[in-house]
Design a protein around this motif. Structure first.
Motif, PDB file in Angstrom:
ATOM      1  N   THR A 188     -60.027 -18.612  -4.932  1.00  0.00           N
ATOM      2  CA  THR A 188     -59.107 -17.766  -5.694  1.00  0.00           C
ATOM      3  C   THR A 188     -58.886 -16.461  -4.957  1.00  0.00           C
ATOM      4  OG1 THR A 188     -59.851 -18.736  -7.774  1.00  0.00           O
ATOM      5  CG2 THR A 188     -58.726 -16.612  -7.904  1.00  0.00           C
ATOM      6  N   VAL A 189     -57.632 -16.028  -4.877  1.00  0.00           N
ATOM      7  CA  VAL A 189     -57.313 -14.806  -4.159  1.00  0.00           C
ATOM      8  C   VAL A 189     -58.081 -13.640  -4.773  1.00  0.00           C
ATOM      9  CG1 VAL A 189     -55.287 -14.299  -5.606  1.00  0.00           C
ATOM     10  CG2 VAL A 189     -55.426 -13.373  -3.285  1.00  0.00           C
ATOM     11  N   GLY A 190     -58.650 -12.815  -3.937  1.00  0.00           N
ATOM     12  CA  GLY A 190     -59.463 -11.690  -4.382  1.00  0.00           C
ATOM     13  C   GLY A 190     -60.948 -11.964  -4.362  1.00  0.00           C
TER      14      GLY A 190
ATOM     15  N   GLY B 225     -58.962 -10.706  -0.461  1.00  0.00           N
ATOM     16  CA  GLY B 225     -58.115  -9.755  -1.180  1.00  0.00           C
ATOM     17  C   GLY B 225     -56.913  -9.277  -0.391  1.00  0.00           C
ATOM     18  N   ASP B 226     -57.015  -9.265   0.929  1.00  0.00           N
ATOM     19  CA  ASP B 226     -55.937  -8.721   1.753  1.00  0.00           C
ATOM     20  C   ASP B 226     -55.053  -9.792   2.388  1.00  0.00           C
ATOM     21  OD1 ASP B 226     -56.897  -6.172   1.238  1.00  0.00           O
ATOM     22  OD2 ASP B 226     -58.232  -6.202   2.975  1.00  0.00           O
TER      23      ASP B 226
ATOM     24  N   VAL C 244     -55.766 -20.677  -0.461  1.00  0.00           N
ATOM     25  CA  VAL C 244     -56.035 -19.489  -1.279  1.00  0.00           C
ATOM     26  C   VAL C 244     -55.031 -19.498  -2.425  1.00  0.00           C
ATOM     27  CG1 VAL C 244     -56.204 -16.979  -1.347  1.00  0.00           C
ATOM     28  CG2 VAL C 244     -56.866 -18.224   0.732  1.00  0.00           C
ATOM     29  N   GLU C 245     -55.533 -19.606  -3.647  1.00  0.00           N
ATOM     30  CA  GLU C 245     -54.673 -19.774  -4.808  1.00  0.00           C
ATOM     31  C   GLU C 245     -54.781 -18.595  -5.760  1.00  0.00           C
ATOM     32  OE1 GLU C 245     -55.698 -23.441  -6.649  1.00  0.00           O
ATOM     33  OE2 GLU C 245     -54.865 -24.682  -5.026  1.00  0.00           O
ATOM     34  N   GLN C 246     -53.758 -18.495  -6.615  1.00  0.00           N
ATOM     35  CA  GLN C 246     -53.742 -17.473  -7.643  1.00  0.00           C
ATOM     36  C   GLN C 246     -54.769 -17.804  -8.698  1.00  0.00           C
ATOM     37  OE1 GLN C 246     -51.754 -14.720  -7.411  1.00  0.00           O
ATOM     38  NE2 GLN C 246     -52.829 -13.893  -9.173  1.00  0.00           N
ATOM     39  N   ASP C 247     -55.267 -16.766  -9.381  1.00  0.00           N
ATOM     40  CA  ASP C 247     -56.236 -16.968 -10.456  1.00  0.00           C
ATOM     41  C   ASP C 247     -55.595 -17.794 -11.560  1.00  0.00           C
ATOM     42  OD1 ASP C 247     -58.239 -16.880 -12.278  1.00  0.00           O
ATOM     43  OD2 ASP C 247     -58.344 -14.696 -12.445  1.00  0.00           O
ATOM     44  N   ARG C 248     -56.236 -18.909 -11.933  1.00  0.00           N
ATOM     45  CA  ARG C 248     -55.685 -19.789 -12.952  1.00  0.00           C
ATOM     46  C   ARG C 248     -56.001 -19.332 -14.362  1.00  0.00           C
ATOM     47  NH1 ARG C 248     -57.266 -25.748 -10.448  1.00  0.00           N
ATOM     48  NH2 ARG C 248     -56.127 -25.545  -8.482  1.00  0.00           N
TER      49      ARG C 248
END
Length: 364
Positions: free
Chosen positions: A153-155, A206-207, A242-246
């Motif tokens: 997850t990204v971040g 994160g970046d 790298v995926e968005q928070d679900r």
């Protein structure tokens, strides 16, 4: 004297004519230098890498791939270009030529790396004094594999474990680096040794944003090579997503009820129908006694009502209440509901009858 002057004039003229010719050669590169893409070099077992700059013979070159071989193996090289003479050189990390091949137009070549120590090497196509294209070669002294999650997850931080095993007489690792890369982004992290053969790195996502990336790990020695430290081991790249928070936050109902579900069923107070129980005591029969037509006592019994009210909420209890209506005529009643005046009337009637009987007996 007469002969000296003409000689001096000739020398000066020659110098003047020579300067423009030299200046033209230095101020503008040849057509070949401006078009290095006229030559292409394909090397066997090439691995795509982040675009980076390497230096060969004080000249910078951008590279985006390399080839990894084991000691004693060979590499196959194919060159395509104009029908002009060129040379293919193999340089070691000290930028010394260890092998070369001559070509003319399209050509194929084989370089035997037997006897070459583990480290960084460079293949270069040189034509007319210029390096047209270059390609790094790593003779590995370490086998490197990586262990990491395929999706993150990204971040979040990505933990990468690099397993490093020595396979040749190579210098000790100066560092183990983990690289995450796509066409536009490169993130590197230095791994920390956690056991004899294991190194662990934490890569921040994160970046770099969401997307598809490649991940690999490399081992570097402290020997300089082509403007950087020599590579003595590198892993195959693995895919990383790298995926968005679900996790999404569900908003609650507009009336402030619990979020993420249906509001609990409630019954408004106005819809609660109380249960009413009415108890009615029927009046007893009226007893009338007539004595010589003088008096007719009448007993009237009051009505007793009992009301019980219950609501639908089990937590609220309303106790039963009883109400006794007073006699409208006699001003009171006993506990059984019989009127005190009715009893006295009955006694009076009995007394009157007794007196009447005595009188009759005396008159006889």
């Amino acid at each position: 004297m007469n002969r000296t002057v003409p000689v001096a004039i000739v020398l000066i003229a020659a110098t003047i004519l020579a300067v423009p010719a030299h200046t033209t050669a230095d101020t503008g590169p040849s057509d070949h230098e401006l078009a290095p893409d006229r030559y292409e070099m394909t090397v066997s077992d090439a691995i795509e890498t982040p675009v980076r700059t390497v230096t060969l013979q004080e000249t910078d070159h951008e590279i985006s791939s390399l080839t990894v071989v084991d000691p004693g193996e060979s590499v196959s090289v194919s060159v395509s270009g104009p029908n002009e003479t060129y040379r293919v050189y193999l340089y070691n990390g000290d930028e010394q030529i260890v092998s070369e091949r001559r070509g003319d137009g399209d050509g194929s070549f084989t370089f035997d790396l037997s006897g070459n120590d583990p480290g960084s090497y460079m293949l270069a196509v040189q034509q007319d004094g210029y390096y047209r294209t270059v390609h790094p070669v790593v003779v590995r002294g370490y086998e490197v594999t990586v262990d990491a999650a395929e999706v993150v997850t990204v971040g979040d931080d990505l933990t990468v474990t690099a397993n490093v095993s020595r396979i040749a007489d190579a210098p000790s690792p100066d560092s183990v680096e983990v690289t995450v890369v796509d066409d536009e982004t490169t993130v590197r992290a230095t791994a920390t040794q956690t056991s004899e053969r294991t190194y662990t790195a934490s890569v921040s996502t994160g970046d770099i944003g969401t997307g598809e990336y490649s991940l690999y790990a490399g081992v570097r020695s402290d020997d300089p090579a082509f403007g950087e430290r020599a590579v003595v081991g590198i892993s195959r790249s693995v895919d990383l997503s790298v995926e968005q928070d679900r996790t999404t936050t569900e908003s609650g109902p507009s009336n402030g009820g619990p979020s993420g579900g249906e509001s609990p069923a409630t019954t408004p107070a106005s819809e609660t129908t109380p249960e009413t129980v009415t108890q009615t005591t029927q009046p007893s029969a009226t007893v009338t006694t007539t004595a010589t037509g003088e008096r007719t006592p009448t007993r009237t019994e009051g009505t007793t009502e009992s009301t019980s009210t219950a609501t639908g909420d089990a937590s609220v209890l309303t106790p039963d209440s009883s109400t006794t209506a007073p006699d409208s005529d006699d001003g009171g009643s006993d506990s059984s509901g019989q009127s005190g005046l009715g009893i006295l009337g009955a006694i009076s009637a009995m007394v009157s009858m007794s007196l009447l009987a005595i009188r009759r007996s005396r008159s006889r």
